[in-house]
Design an enzyme around this catalytic site. Sequence first.
Site, PDB file in Angstrom:
ATOM      1  N   GLU A  60       1.204  -1.252  -0.026  1.00 23.43           N
ATOM      2  CA  GLU A  60      -0.022   0.098   0.174  1.00 23.43           C
ATOM      3  C   GLU A  60       0.602   0.940   0.170  1.00 23.43           C
ATOM      4  O   GLU A  60       1.004   2.066   1.346  1.00 23.43           O
ATOM      5  CB  GLU A  60      -1.027  -0.298   1.108  1.00 23.43           C
ATOM      6  CG  GLU A  60      -1.748   1.175   1.312  1.00 23.43           C
ATOM      7  CD  GLU A  60      -2.794   1.432   2.706  1.00 23.43           C
ATOM      8  OE1 GLU A  60      -3.206   1.949   2.470  1.00 23.43           O
ATOM      9  OE2 GLU A  60      -2.454   0.318   3.005  1.00 23.43           O
ATOM     10  N   LYS A  90      -2.253  -2.282  -2.865  1.00 27.84           N
ATOM     11  CA  LYS A  90      -3.348  -1.258  -2.660  1.00 27.84           C
ATOM     12  C   LYS A  90      -3.508   0.514  -3.271  1.00 27.84           C
ATOM     13  O   LYS A  90      -2.647   0.589  -1.911  1.00 27.84           O
ATOM     14  CB  LYS A  90      -3.597  -1.423  -1.288  1.00 27.84           C
ATOM     15  CG  LYS A  90      -5.298  -0.240  -0.578  1.00 27.84           C
ATOM     16  CD  LYS A  90      -5.250  -1.115   1.302  1.00 27.84           C
ATOM     17  CE  LYS A  90      -5.886   0.298   1.493  1.00 27.84           C
ATOM     18  NZ  LYS A  90      -6.759  -0.876   2.466  1.00 27.84           N
TER      19      LYS A  90
END
Length: 344
Positions: free
Chosen positions: A182, A224
């Site tokens: 992420e 992400k």
Amino acid sequence: MGEQMDSQTLSSVAKAIVAPGKGVLAADESTPTIRKRFDSIQVESTEENRQQYREILFTAQNIERSIGGVILFDETLRQSAKDGTPFPTLLSKRGIVPGIKVDKGAKALALYAGEKITEGLDGLRERLLEYKELGAQFAKWRAVIGIDERDIPSPFGIRANAHALARYAALCQELDIVPIVEPEVLMDGSHDIERCEVVTSQVLEAVFAELDAHHVLFEGMLLKPNMVIAGMQCSRQAGVEEVAEATMRCMTRYVPAAVPGIVFLSGGQSAEKATAHLNAMNATGPYPWEVSFSYGRALQAPVLAAWKGEENNAFAAQHALSKRCRLNGLARDGAYAQEMEQEA
């Protein structure tokens, strides 16, 4: 490549999380963050209240139709439902893959004013072993990339975070745990959508170069990222179609086709806006990877508002979650429409 890695397991777990119509429920708020959420509804953040709230989330009707994975916080991974079933077991029985947030949060990057680096690599291998025993099959690490109109992030700030993400991902895959990578370019600030696209491109390019250098198997991970979006203080906010177009252009250029799925973060968008953006992105497909979601607030805000800490509101809270999950599941196929918000 490391000999221990089971590429088959990694790839099948990653694909299960982003199976058609499915995405991720991020329920991994740290203790200070969940306290903020609870403060907004005047509920005290005790371990008992946190357990009760998470049980409401994990036992909501039909969420397994549109939720392929749930990210848990350390405390939650160790908790159980009222009937004694450990949360990871409860989720697995519903066909939902349990995961764990493993980073220790973003701290100031020394000598780089306004930039952050995520901590938590020390002792991570040992923690991952324990998390695996507790039932976690995937993990998540968030890098926080601040952005302004000109100087932030610096090339070094990007590189430092990309390197940490890659080290984390390699440690996960060594133990057959799927890493969710992420790199979040923040929505705070007054930068425009064009600036966000430039920075997001630089970040993704650096992240995949580092992942490759660390021998991370692209087929056994999920990305992400943020959507390409103007800063919240920007005077010109881009429309839904423009956000979808800029985001997909950026992803197509920098995310290898081998990655099974991209699970976008909502990053402070409203529940409806996050769903609309996801829908618009899927409407322009198909793409080589699943275009999915990993939402925290955008799934939970309506749940907290309905629950208010009252036990007799549990059903209404679960209904709110089921509805948001269902609508995001539809958005995965570009089949969501604004009118659906008004339906029961």
